[in-house]
Scaffold this active site. Structure first.
Site, PDB file in Angstrom:
ATOM      1  N   TYR A 121       0.822  -1.204   0.000  1.00 11.28           N
ATOM      2  CA  TYR A 121       0.000   0.000   0.000  1.00 11.28           C
ATOM      3  C   TYR A 121       0.862   1.262   0.000  1.00 11.28           C
ATOM      4  O   TYR A 121       1.863   1.350   0.712  1.00 11.28           O
ATOM      5  CB  TYR A 121      -0.936   0.022   1.202  1.00 11.28           C
ATOM      6  CG  TYR A 121      -2.100  -0.943   1.108  1.00 11.28           C
ATOM      7  CD1 TYR A 121      -2.399  -1.621  -0.070  1.00 11.28           C
ATOM      8  CD2 TYR A 121      -2.925  -1.171   2.206  1.00 11.28           C
ATOM      9  CE1 TYR A 121      -3.461  -2.497  -0.152  1.00 11.28           C
ATOM     10  CE2 TYR A 121      -3.999  -2.041   2.139  1.00 11.28           C
ATOM     11  CZ  TYR A 121      -4.266  -2.710   0.953  1.00 11.28           C
ATOM     12  OH  TYR A 121      -5.324  -3.575   0.886  1.00 11.28           O
ATOM     13  N   ASN A 177      -9.063 -12.677  -1.550  1.00  7.47           N
ATOM     14  CA  ASN A 177      -9.412 -12.918  -2.954  1.00  7.47           C
ATOM     15  C   ASN A 177      -9.279 -14.382  -3.370  1.00  7.47           C
ATOM     16  O   ASN A 177      -9.117 -14.683  -4.551  1.00  7.47           O
ATOM     17  CB  ASN A 177      -8.560 -12.032  -3.877  1.00  7.47           C
ATOM     18  CG  ASN A 177      -8.668 -10.567  -3.532  1.00  7.47           C
ATOM     19  OD1 ASN A 177      -9.752  -9.991  -3.605  1.00  7.47           O
ATOM     20  ND2 ASN A 177      -7.564  -9.949  -3.131  1.00  7.47           N
ATOM     21  N   TRP A 194     -13.552  -5.835   1.059  1.00 14.82           N
ATOM     22  CA  TRP A 194     -12.919  -4.619   0.559  1.00 14.82           C
ATOM     23  C   TRP A 194     -13.784  -4.001  -0.538  1.00 14.82           C
ATOM     24  O   TRP A 194     -14.552  -4.684  -1.189  1.00 14.82           O
ATOM     25  CB  TRP A 194     -11.489  -4.873   0.087  1.00 14.82           C
ATOM     26  CG  TRP A 194     -11.248  -5.805  -1.072  1.00 14.82           C
ATOM     27  CD1 TRP A 194     -11.039  -7.154  -1.012  1.00 14.82           C
ATOM     28  CD2 TRP A 194     -11.123  -5.455  -2.466  1.00 14.82           C
ATOM     29  NE1 TRP A 194     -10.808  -7.664  -2.269  1.00 14.82           N
ATOM     30  CE2 TRP A 194     -10.847  -6.650  -3.176  1.00 14.82           C
ATOM     31  CE3 TRP A 194     -11.217  -4.245  -3.172  1.00 14.82           C
ATOM     32  CZ2 TRP A 194     -10.681  -6.664  -4.557  1.00 14.82           C
ATOM     33  CZ3 TRP A 194     -11.052  -4.257  -4.550  1.00 14.82           C
ATOM     34  CH2 TRP A 194     -10.777  -5.461  -5.221  1.00 14.82           C
ATOM     35  N   SER A 195     -13.655  -2.683  -0.655  1.00 11.21           N
ATOM     36  CA  SER A 195     -14.425  -1.888  -1.616  1.00 11.21           C
ATOM     37  C   SER A 195     -15.929  -2.064  -1.447  1.00 11.21           C
ATOM     38  O   SER A 195     -16.657  -2.279  -2.427  1.00 11.21           O
ATOM     39  CB  SER A 195     -14.008  -2.240  -3.051  1.00 11.21           C
ATOM     40  OG  SER A 195     -14.347  -1.220  -3.958  1.00 11.21           O
ATOM     41  N   GLY A 248     -17.967   0.092  -3.642  1.00 12.85           N
ATOM     42  CA  GLY A 248     -17.628   0.010  -5.055  1.00 12.85           C
ATOM     43  C   GLY A 248     -16.550   0.985  -5.466  1.00 12.85           C
ATOM     44  O   GLY A 248     -16.567   1.496  -6.590  1.00 12.85           O
ATOM     45  N   GLY A 249     -15.603   1.247  -4.553  1.00 17.10           N
ATOM     46  CA  GLY A 249     -14.546   2.199  -4.870  1.00 17.10           C
ATOM     47  C   GLY A 249     -15.074   3.594  -5.128  1.00 17.10           C
ATOM     48  O   GLY A 249     -14.462   4.375  -5.860  1.00 17.10           O
ATOM     49  N   SER A 269     -11.874   5.605   3.539  1.00 16.13           N
ATOM     50  CA  SER A 269     -11.817   7.062   3.469  1.00 16.13           C
ATOM     51  C   SER A 269     -11.070   7.648   4.649  1.00 16.13           C
ATOM     52  O   SER A 269     -11.124   7.128   5.772  1.00 16.13           O
ATOM     53  CB  SER A 269     -13.245   7.633   3.438  1.00 16.13           C
ATOM     54  OG  SER A 269     -13.227   9.046   3.504  1.00 16.13           O
TER      55      SER A 269
END
Length: 305
Positions: free
Chosen positions: A61, A167, A215-216, A219-220, A270
Protein backbone atom coordinates in the site's frame (compact mmCIF):
# COMPACT_ATOMS: atom_id res chain seq x y z
CA UNK A 1 -19.56 -20.41 15.78
CA UNK A 2 -19.03 -16.71 15.23
CA UNK A 3 -20.34 -14.47 17.95
CA UNK A 4 -20.19 -10.83 18.88
CA UNK A 5 -18.49 -9.95 22.14
CA UNK A 6 -21.44 -9.48 24.50
CA UNK A 7 -19.67 -6.64 26.30
CA UNK A 8 -18.86 -4.80 23.08
CA UNK A 9 -21.30 -5.21 20.17
CA UNK A 10 -18.79 -3.57 17.81
CA UNK A 11 -16.46 -6.59 18.02
CA UNK A 12 -16.63 -9.97 16.31
CA UNK A 13 -14.76 -13.04 17.54
CA UNK A 14 -13.53 -15.63 15.05
CA UNK A 15 -12.77 -19.30 15.58
CA UNK A 16 -9.27 -19.50 17.02
CA UNK A 17 -9.67 -16.40 19.14
CA UNK A 18 -9.06 -13.56 16.67
CA UNK A 19 -11.12 -10.49 17.53
CA UNK A 20 -11.73 -7.66 15.06
CA UNK A 21 -13.98 -4.63 15.22
CA UNK A 22 -17.24 -4.96 13.29
CA UNK A 23 -15.98 -2.18 11.01
CA UNK A 24 -12.32 -2.21 9.97
CA UNK A 25 -10.39 0.92 8.98
CA UNK A 26 -8.76 0.38 5.59
CA UNK A 27 -5.41 2.13 5.33
CA UNK A 28 -4.81 1.67 1.60
CA UNK A 29 -4.90 5.38 0.77
CA UNK A 30 -3.56 6.80 4.03
CA UNK A 31 -0.60 8.48 2.31
CA UNK A 32 -3.07 10.39 0.12
CA UNK A 33 -4.80 11.89 3.16
CA UNK A 34 -1.85 14.27 3.66
CA UNK A 35 -1.98 14.14 7.44
CA UNK A 36 0.90 15.13 9.67
CA UNK A 37 2.12 12.45 12.10
CA UNK A 38 0.19 14.10 14.94
CA UNK A 39 -2.95 14.32 12.79
CA UNK A 40 -2.59 10.60 12.09
CA UNK A 41 -2.50 9.95 15.83
CA UNK A 42 -5.67 12.01 16.25
CA UNK A 43 -7.38 10.18 13.37
CA UNK A 44 -6.52 6.80 14.91
CA UNK A 45 -7.76 7.98 18.32
CA UNK A 46 -11.07 9.08 16.81
CA UNK A 47 -11.50 5.71 15.10
CA UNK A 48 -10.73 3.85 18.32
CA UNK A 49 -13.23 6.01 20.21
CA UNK A 50 -15.94 4.87 17.77
CA UNK A 51 -15.09 1.22 18.36
CA UNK A 52 -13.11 0.84 15.13
CA UNK A 53 -10.13 -0.96 16.62
CA UNK A 54 -8.88 -2.91 13.59
CA UNK A 55 -6.64 -1.39 10.90
CA UNK A 56 -6.08 -3.06 7.54
CA UNK A 57 -2.73 -2.75 5.76
CA UNK A 58 -0.68 -4.45 3.06
CA UNK A 59 3.04 -4.29 2.41
CA UNK A 60 2.42 -2.75 -1.03
CA UNK A 61 0.00 0.00 0.00
CA UNK A 62 1.18 3.48 -0.92
CA UNK A 63 4.01 2.07 -3.01
CA UNK A 64 5.33 0.23 0.04
CA UNK A 65 4.91 3.36 2.15
CA UNK A 66 1.67 3.26 4.16
CA UNK A 67 2.88 0.88 6.86
CA UNK A 68 5.74 3.25 7.69
CA UNK A 69 3.33 6.20 7.73
CA UNK A 70 1.13 4.39 10.22
CA UNK A 71 4.16 3.27 12.20
CA UNK A 72 5.28 6.88 12.63
CA UNK A 73 1.99 7.61 14.35
CA UNK A 74 2.35 4.61 16.64
CA UNK A 75 5.85 5.75 17.56
CA UNK A 76 4.40 9.05 18.75
CA UNK A 77 1.78 7.29 20.87
CA UNK A 78 2.95 3.69 21.53
CA UNK A 79 0.11 2.98 23.96
CA UNK A 80 -2.34 2.99 21.03
CA UNK A 81 -1.00 -0.41 19.96
CA UNK A 82 -2.53 -2.03 23.04
CA UNK A 83 -6.01 -0.99 21.92
CA UNK A 84 -5.95 -2.10 18.28
CA UNK A 85 -5.60 -5.05 15.95
CA UNK A 86 -3.27 -4.70 12.96
CA UNK A 87 -3.92 -6.65 9.76
CA UNK A 88 -1.46 -6.81 6.88
CA UNK A 89 -1.04 -8.70 3.62
CA UNK A 90 1.81 -10.01 1.50
CA UNK A 91 2.39 -11.94 -1.69
CA UNK A 92 2.37 -9.25 -4.41
CA UNK A 93 5.59 -7.76 -5.75
CA UNK A 94 5.11 -4.39 -7.43
CA UNK A 95 7.45 -2.52 -9.70
CA UNK A 96 8.35 0.40 -7.50
CA UNK A 97 11.18 2.81 -6.75
CA UNK A 98 11.03 1.34 -3.26
CA UNK A 99 11.82 -2.11 -4.69
CA UNK A 100 14.27 -1.56 -7.57
CA UNK A 101 15.04 -5.28 -7.70
CA UNK A 102 11.51 -6.01 -8.97
CA UNK A 103 11.62 -6.19 -12.78
CA UNK A 104 8.11 -7.50 -13.35
CA UNK A 105 4.95 -7.27 -11.28
CA UNK A 106 4.22 -10.75 -9.97
CA UNK A 107 3.05 -12.87 -7.06
CA UNK A 108 5.35 -14.54 -4.58
CA UNK A 109 3.88 -16.86 -1.97
CA UNK A 110 7.10 -18.71 -1.25
CA UNK A 111 7.78 -19.36 2.42
CA UNK A 112 10.87 -17.16 2.34
CA UNK A 113 8.99 -14.19 0.90
CA UNK A 114 6.05 -14.54 3.30
CA UNK A 115 8.39 -14.56 6.29
CA UNK A 116 10.57 -11.71 5.01
CA UNK A 117 7.54 -9.59 4.14
CA UNK A 118 5.94 -10.12 7.54
CA UNK A 119 9.17 -9.21 9.31
CA UNK A 120 9.50 -6.06 7.22
CA UNK A 121 5.89 -5.10 8.00
CA UNK A 122 6.70 -5.39 11.70
CA UNK A 123 9.63 -3.02 11.28
CA UNK A 124 7.62 -0.51 9.25
CA UNK A 125 4.64 -0.60 11.62
CA UNK A 126 6.94 -0.44 14.66
CA UNK A 127 5.24 -3.33 16.39
CA UNK A 128 6.39 -6.74 17.59
CA UNK A 129 3.49 -8.72 16.12
CA UNK A 130 0.68 -8.68 13.58
CA UNK A 131 -2.74 -9.76 14.74
CA UNK A 132 -3.61 -11.09 11.28
CA UNK A 133 -1.56 -11.73 8.14
CA UNK A 134 -3.24 -12.45 4.79
CA UNK A 135 -1.99 -13.79 1.48
CA UNK A 136 -3.01 -10.88 -0.76
CA UNK A 137 -3.91 -12.76 -3.95
CA UNK A 138 -3.94 -16.40 -5.03
CA UNK A 139 -0.71 -17.25 -6.82
CA UNK A 140 -0.66 -19.78 -9.70
CA UNK A 141 2.63 -21.05 -8.27
CA UNK A 142 1.49 -21.19 -4.65
CA UNK A 143 2.22 -24.34 -2.73
CA UNK A 144 -0.28 -24.81 0.09
CA UNK A 145 2.20 -26.78 2.20
CA UNK A 146 4.85 -24.07 1.88
CA UNK A 147 2.39 -21.33 2.87
CA UNK A 148 1.22 -23.34 5.88
CA UNK A 149 4.85 -23.93 6.90
CA UNK A 150 5.62 -20.20 6.72
CA UNK A 151 2.52 -19.37 8.75
CA UNK A 152 3.45 -21.93 11.40
CA UNK A 153 6.98 -20.51 11.62
CA UNK A 154 5.70 -16.97 12.08
CA UNK A 155 3.28 -18.13 14.77
CA UNK A 156 5.96 -20.10 16.61
CA UNK A 157 8.20 -17.03 16.58
CA UNK A 158 5.41 -14.90 18.02
CA UNK A 159 5.42 -12.56 15.02
CA UNK A 160 1.89 -13.23 13.75
CA UNK A 161 -1.07 -14.43 15.81
CA UNK A 162 -3.60 -15.37 13.12
CA UNK A 163 -3.63 -16.02 9.38
CA UNK A 164 -5.97 -15.72 6.44
CA UNK A 165 -6.18 -15.02 2.73
CA UNK A 166 -7.62 -12.45 0.36
CA UNK A 167 -9.41 -12.92 -2.95
CA UNK A 168 -9.28 -16.73 -2.72
CA UNK A 169 -11.93 -18.98 -4.24
CA UNK A 170 -13.83 -21.36 -1.98
CA UNK A 171 -11.67 -24.30 -3.08
CA UNK A 172 -8.42 -22.40 -2.61
CA UNK A 173 -9.51 -21.30 0.87
CA UNK A 174 -10.51 -24.79 1.93
CA UNK A 175 -7.32 -26.33 0.53
CA UNK A 176 -5.11 -24.10 2.67
CA UNK A 177 -7.51 -24.20 5.62
CA UNK A 178 -7.07 -28.01 5.79
CA UNK A 179 -3.36 -27.43 6.42
CA UNK A 180 -3.58 -24.52 8.85
CA UNK A 181 -6.65 -22.83 10.31
CA UNK A 182 -7.51 -19.62 8.48
CA UNK A 183 -9.36 -16.78 10.16
CA UNK A 184 -10.87 -15.05 7.11
CA UNK A 185 -10.97 -14.48 3.37
CA UNK A 186 -10.98 -10.79 2.41
CA UNK A 187 -12.91 -10.36 -0.84
CA UNK A 188 -14.43 -7.61 -2.94
CA UNK A 189 -18.17 -7.24 -2.40
CA UNK A 190 -20.69 -4.43 -2.83
CA UNK A 191 -24.04 -3.85 -4.55
CA UNK A 192 -21.91 -3.42 -7.69
CA UNK A 193 -19.98 -6.68 -7.15
CA UNK A 194 -22.26 -9.43 -5.91
CA UNK A 195 -20.41 -12.51 -7.25
CA UNK A 196 -19.50 -13.86 -3.77
CA UNK A 197 -23.22 -14.38 -3.12
CA UNK A 198 -23.45 -16.87 -5.98
CA UNK A 199 -19.98 -18.42 -6.47
CA UNK A 200 -19.98 -20.28 -3.12
CA UNK A 201 -17.53 -17.86 -1.47
CA UNK A 202 -19.91 -16.71 1.25
CA UNK A 203 -21.70 -20.07 1.49
CA UNK A 204 -18.43 -21.90 2.05
CA UNK A 205 -17.25 -19.47 4.71
CA UNK A 206 -20.59 -19.55 6.51
CA UNK A 207 -20.41 -23.35 6.54
CA UNK A 208 -17.02 -23.15 8.27
CA UNK A 209 -18.11 -20.42 10.69
CA UNK A 210 -15.60 -17.98 9.19
CA UNK A 211 -16.57 -14.33 8.64
CA UNK A 212 -15.30 -12.78 5.41
CA UNK A 213 -13.70 -9.34 5.34
CA UNK A 214 -14.99 -7.03 2.60
CA UNK A 215 -12.92 -4.62 0.56
CA UNK A 216 -14.42 -1.89 -1.62
CA UNK A 217 -17.90 -2.11 0.00
CA UNK A 218 -18.88 1.16 -1.68
CA UNK A 219 -17.63 0.01 -5.06
CA UNK A 220 -14.55 2.20 -4.87
CA UNK A 221 -16.84 5.23 -4.71
CA UNK A 222 -18.71 4.22 -7.87
CA UNK A 223 -21.95 3.83 -5.91
CA UNK A 224 -21.95 7.61 -5.50
CA UNK A 225 -20.87 8.57 -9.00
CA UNK A 226 -21.33 5.85 -11.63
CA UNK A 227 -23.60 7.06 -14.43
CA UNK A 228 -24.01 3.74 -16.24
CA UNK A 229 -27.38 2.00 -16.13
CA UNK A 230 -26.44 -0.35 -13.29
CA UNK A 231 -24.93 2.42 -11.17
CA UNK A 232 -27.94 4.68 -11.59
CA UNK A 233 -30.39 1.86 -10.83
CA UNK A 234 -28.50 0.67 -7.73
CA UNK A 235 -28.00 4.20 -6.40
CA UNK A 236 -31.73 4.90 -6.68
CA UNK A 237 -32.62 1.69 -4.84
CA UNK A 238 -30.20 2.43 -2.00
CA UNK A 239 -31.40 6.02 -1.72
CA UNK A 240 -35.01 4.81 -1.52
CA UNK A 241 -34.14 2.57 1.43
CA UNK A 242 -32.05 5.33 3.03
CA UNK A 243 -35.03 7.69 2.84
CA UNK A 244 -37.35 5.08 4.34
CA UNK A 245 -34.99 4.37 7.23
CA UNK A 246 -33.80 7.98 7.58
CA UNK A 247 -30.21 6.78 7.54
CA UNK A 248 -27.19 7.94 5.52
CA UNK A 249 -26.71 6.39 2.09
CA UNK A 250 -23.35 4.87 3.05
CA UNK A 251 -24.74 3.43 6.27
CA UNK A 252 -27.42 1.58 4.32
CA UNK A 253 -24.80 -0.04 2.09
CA UNK A 254 -22.73 -1.22 5.05
CA UNK A 255 -25.86 -2.52 6.82
CA UNK A 256 -26.92 -4.36 3.63
CA UNK A 257 -23.54 -6.10 3.54
CA UNK A 258 -23.43 -6.95 7.24
CA UNK A 259 -26.92 -8.48 7.15
CA UNK A 260 -25.60 -11.57 5.36
CA UNK A 261 -25.52 -14.70 7.54
CA UNK A 262 -21.79 -15.17 6.92
CA UNK A 263 -21.44 -11.93 8.93
CA UNK A 264 -19.08 -9.97 6.66
CA UNK A 265 -16.71 -7.43 8.21
CA UNK A 266 -16.45 -4.44 5.83
CA UNK A 267 -13.49 -2.09 5.48
CA UNK A 268 -13.73 1.66 5.20
CA UNK A 269 -11.39 3.38 2.78
CA UNK A 270 -11.82 7.06 3.47
CA UNK A 271 -9.77 9.52 5.46
CA UNK A 272 -12.96 11.42 6.30
CA UNK A 273 -13.86 10.55 9.85
CA UNK A 274 -17.52 11.23 8.98
CA UNK A 275 -17.39 8.36 6.49
CA UNK A 276 -16.13 6.07 9.25
CA UNK A 277 -18.97 7.26 11.50
CA UNK A 278 -21.50 6.37 8.82
CA UNK A 279 -20.02 2.88 8.55
CA UNK A 280 -20.24 2.47 12.32
CA UNK A 281 -23.85 3.68 12.28
CA UNK A 282 -24.66 0.66 10.11
CA UNK A 283 -24.10 -1.60 13.13
CA UNK A 284 -27.13 0.01 14.80
CA UNK A 285 -29.93 -0.99 12.41
CA UNK A 286 -30.96 -3.54 9.80
CA UNK A 287 -33.00 -3.59 6.62
CA UNK A 288 -36.28 -5.41 6.19
CA UNK A 289 -36.05 -8.48 3.98
CA UNK A 290 -37.96 -6.69 1.21
CA UNK A 291 -35.63 -3.67 1.43
CA UNK A 292 -32.61 -5.96 1.27
CA UNK A 293 -33.92 -7.66 -1.86
CA UNK A 294 -34.81 -4.33 -3.49
CA UNK A 295 -31.10 -3.51 -3.49
CA UNK A 296 -30.14 -6.99 -4.73
CA UNK A 297 -32.73 -6.73 -7.52
CA UNK A 298 -31.22 -3.41 -8.60
CA UNK A 299 -27.73 -4.90 -8.43
CA UNK A 300 -28.65 -7.85 -10.66
CA UNK A 301 -31.09 -6.04 -12.91
CA UNK A 302 -33.81 -8.64 -12.56
CA UNK A 303 -36.15 -10.28 -10.06
CA UNK A 304 -35.19 -13.47 -8.28
CA UNK A 305 -36.47 -16.49 -10.20
Amino acid sequence: MLMSDLNCPSLITYPGGLTLSRIVAGMWRMNEWQLTPQQRVEWIEQALAMGVTSFDHADIYGGYGVEATFGEALALQPSLRDHMQIVSKCGIKLISDARPEHTIQHYDTSASHIIASAENSLRQLRTDHLDLLLIHRPDPLMNFDDIASAFQRLRQDGKVKHFGVSNFTRHQFESLNRRIALATNQVEFSPLQVAPLFDETFDGLQDLGVAPMIWSPLGGGRLFSSDDATGVRVRAAIQKVADELQRPFGSVVFAWIMQLPSRPVPLTGSGRIQAVKEAVEATQFSLSRSQWFEILRAARGHEVA
